[in-house]
Structures are given as structure tokens and as C-alpha cells.
Write an enzyme that holds these catalytic residues in place. Structure first.
Site, mmCIF file in Angstrom:
data_model
loop_
_atom_site.group_PDB
_atom_site.id
_atom_site.type_symbol
_atom_site.label_atom_id
_atom_site.label_comp_id
_atom_site.label_asym_id
_atom_site.label_seq_id
_atom_site.Cartn_x
_atom_site.Cartn_y
_atom_site.Cartn_z
ATOM 1 C CD GLU A 68 21.726 8.367 0.645
ATOM 2 O OE1 GLU A 68 22.605 7.771 0.341
ATOM 3 O OE2 GLU A 68 20.401 8.090 0.088
ATOM 4 C CG ASP A 78 23.582 -4.042 0.748
ATOM 5 O OD1 ASP A 78 23.265 -4.866 -0.131
ATOM 6 O OD2 ASP A 78 23.285 -2.778 0.739
HETATM 7 N N1 SAH Z 1 15.927 -1.156 5.556
HETATM 8 C C1 SAH Z 1 15.656 0.122 4.760
HETATM 9 C C2 SAH Z 1 15.301 -0.385 3.465
HETATM 10 C C3 SAH Z 1 15.734 0.548 2.459
HETATM 11 S S1 SAH Z 1 15.520 -0.112 0.747
HETATM 12 C C4 SAH Z 1 14.798 1.090 5.281
HETATM 13 O O1 SAH Z 1 13.889 0.738 6.130
HETATM 14 O O2 SAH Z 1 15.131 2.499 5.149
HETATM 15 C C5 SAH Z 1 16.961 0.137 0.275
HETATM 16 C C6 SAH Z 1 17.334 1.419 -0.428
HETATM 17 O O3 SAH Z 1 18.655 1.329 -0.564
HETATM 18 C C7 SAH Z 1 16.610 1.640 -1.726
HETATM 19 O O4 SAH Z 1 16.620 3.069 -2.088
HETATM 20 C C8 SAH Z 1 17.701 0.989 -2.667
HETATM 21 O O5 SAH Z 1 17.851 1.812 -3.735
HETATM 22 C C9 SAH Z 1 19.003 0.870 -2.163
HETATM 23 N N2 SAH Z 1 19.592 -0.505 -1.809
HETATM 24 C C10 SAH Z 1 20.767 -0.703 -1.048
HETATM 25 N N3 SAH Z 1 21.253 -1.847 -0.988
HETATM 26 C C11 SAH Z 1 20.123 -2.482 -1.894
HETATM 27 C C12 SAH Z 1 20.145 -3.987 -2.265
HETATM 28 N N4 SAH Z 1 20.721 -5.016 -1.598
HETATM 29 N N5 SAH Z 1 18.834 -4.220 -3.008
HETATM 30 C C13 SAH Z 1 18.015 -3.346 -3.602
HETATM 31 N N6 SAH Z 1 18.250 -2.034 -3.167
HETATM 32 C C14 SAH Z 1 19.401 -1.544 -2.219
#
Ligand code: SAH
Length: 238
Positions: A12, A201
Site C-alpha cells: 500500500e 476479509d
Molecule cells: N498475512 C499477512 C498478515 C498481515 S496482518 C502478512 O503476512 O502480511 C494484517 C494486517 O491487515 C494488519 O495491518 C491489520 O491491521 C489488517 N487486518 C486485515 N484483516 C484483519 C483481521 N481480520 N484481523 C486483524 N487485522 C486485520
């Protein structure tokens, strides 16, 4: 006095940095993070990757305020939809934030940040209005929601956890991992803050499926479209 733009995910940040309207003027490493300094619509801006989680976000926000003299902070990212009707691909502009994993009970009520007397931290109304207008202009096809977003140091990827969060805060639109921390820092320093999140999601078992593809194909172009429209209009109003 710059406007600060923060993202939690590299894709992003990259999408925002490649916008033609942003002229890059330099870089500065503070707190182990590379800050991109530039001019956007005639305004000084500083753009940085917070990384993931509340501590990372709080540390980023503190450096933006104390080292870079940010006069406002705008966060762009993704979140899991919680309330019914908040669907993948929708956009949420936060009006207030709460830490769903803050619990010093019985000393303080659940969710209250000790010694502040507050569990909810408001975003700046004018800055948030400007973000909403930017969403409507930059992404006219997207459904926009405004309201409470909750944050915690957990990627929520189970229906049971999502249900518990919904039970505790029925008005929460979405869950993520940074916003409430930045809101608290900005409250402490008296700096306006606004945040926009694309729903990636539904915070359930399918949350991690296609997460990366969604970031690349939807969330990153959305961030660029929203921030592009925001920067074109907001500074001129100040
Ligand atoms: N698998 C991803 C994980 C990113 S963590 C990786 O390896 O890059 C998720 C990021 O998206 C965080 O910045 C959080 O703010 C946001 N996010 C999106 N969906 C989320 C959810 N279901 N629960 C918590 N944070 C979420």
C-alpha cells in the site's frame, strides 16, 4: 509542518509513493523506519510504513509528531469486516477507535485505557469528512461505512473470535491492528488523525485466504485512489 501518510503494509505504501502527483524530495531513517519526504499538491508530506501492530503504530506516530512535526496523520490500510453488511471490498472511514484487547479490569472497566478515563478515541471530524469525500470521489463504486473501528494485536481469523468481538462491541464495523494506537498518540499530542480501511476479509476462517492477492489487486490501488483524491482537495481547504 507536514501531513503524514502511514500504511501498515509495504504494497500500500508503494502504491501511494508511485502516484505521479507526489514529488519525492528525500528520505530520513528515524526509529528504524525509512520516511519518504515529498511535496504533494504543494504540501509537504512524509510517508512511512508503520509495520503491523499497536506498538509499531504508536512508535511510528510518535516519531511523526515529535521528529517530523506532522500537523496531521492519515492512515490507509485494510481491515476485517465485523458488522453485518460490512463486506470485502467495502471501505470504512473510522470515526472512533477502541482497543479490543485492552482489559485492566477489575481496576478499570474493560477497554478503558488506564488513567485516561477513555475507551474510545475519536478521529478528527474535518479530516475524516475530507477522507469520506475522497473515497466518494476516488472510488465512486465502493460502499462506504463510517463509525467505530477496533484494534488489537491479533489477526482475527476465526468466526468464534469475531463473534466475541461483535458481542462486546456491537457497533464495531471492522477490526484491525494499528488504528487505536495511533488515535491514542494523536489524542495525547493534540494532532488530528483520520483513517481509511478497505475491507479485506470478514475476520473468519477464510481471512488469510487470498489476503495477499487482495492487497495487491484491490487494497493497494484503492489506497492510491483515495489518497490521490484526498491530497488533491484537503490541503486547499486549510
Ligand atoms: N498475512 C499477512 C498478515 C498481515 S496482518 C502478512 O503476512 O502480511 C494484517 C494486517 O491487515 C494488519 O495491518 C491489520 O491491521 C489488517 N487486518 C486485515 N484483516 C484483519 C483481521 N481480520 N484481523 C486483524 N487485522 C486485520
Amino acid at each position: 509542518m507536514s501531513i503524514a501518510i502511514v500504511a501498515a503494509l509495504q504494497e500500500e505504501l508503494s502504491a501511494v509513493l508511485t502516484l505521479a502527483s507526489l514529488q519525492q524530495r528525500g528520505r530520513a531513517v528515524v526509529g528504524g523506519r525509512e520516511h519518504f519526504l515529498g511535496l504533494w499538491a504543494g504540501q509537504p508530506v512524509v510517508t512511512v510504513l508503520s509495520r503491523i501492530g499497536k506498538v509499531a503504530a504508536a512508535s511510528t506516530a510518535t516519531a511523526l509528531v515529535t521528529h517530523f512535526q506532522a500537523r496531521a496523520i492519515v492512515f490507509t490500510g485494510v481491515a476485517g469486516g465485523l458488522r453485518q453488511g460490512v463486506q470485502v471490498g467495502d471501505v470504512v472511514v473510522a470515526r472512533e477507535f477502541l482497543q479490543h484487547d485492552m482489559d485492566a479490569s477489575p481496576l478499570f472497566p474493560q477497554h478503558e485505557v488506564p488513567l485516561t478515563g477513555k475507551s474510545r478515541f475519536q478521529t478528527d471530524p474535518a479530516l475524516s469528512d475530507a477522507l469520506c469525500a475522497a473515497v466518494r470521489q476516488g472510488l465512486p463504486q465502493a460502499r462506504l461505512h463510517e463509525g467505530l473501528v477496533i484494534s488489537g494485536d491479533r489477526f482475527v481469523s476465526s468466526s468464534a473470535h469475531a463473534r466475541t468481538l461483535r458481542d462486546h462491541t456491537p457497533d464495531a464495523l471492522a477490526v484491525e491492528m494499528e488504528g487505536a494506537a495511533i488515535a491514542q498518540v494523536c489524542h495525547d499530542f493534540g494532532i488530528p488523525f483520520a483513517a481509511v480501511r478497505t475491507i479485506s476479509d470478514r475476520a473468519d476462517e477464510a481471512a488469510s485466504v487470498d489476503f495477499q492477492r487482495f492487497i495487491n489487486t484491490v487494497a493497494s490501488p484503492y489506497s492510491a485512489a483515495i489518497l490521490g483524491a484526498f491530497m488533491a482537495r484537503w490541503p486547499a481547504q486549510r
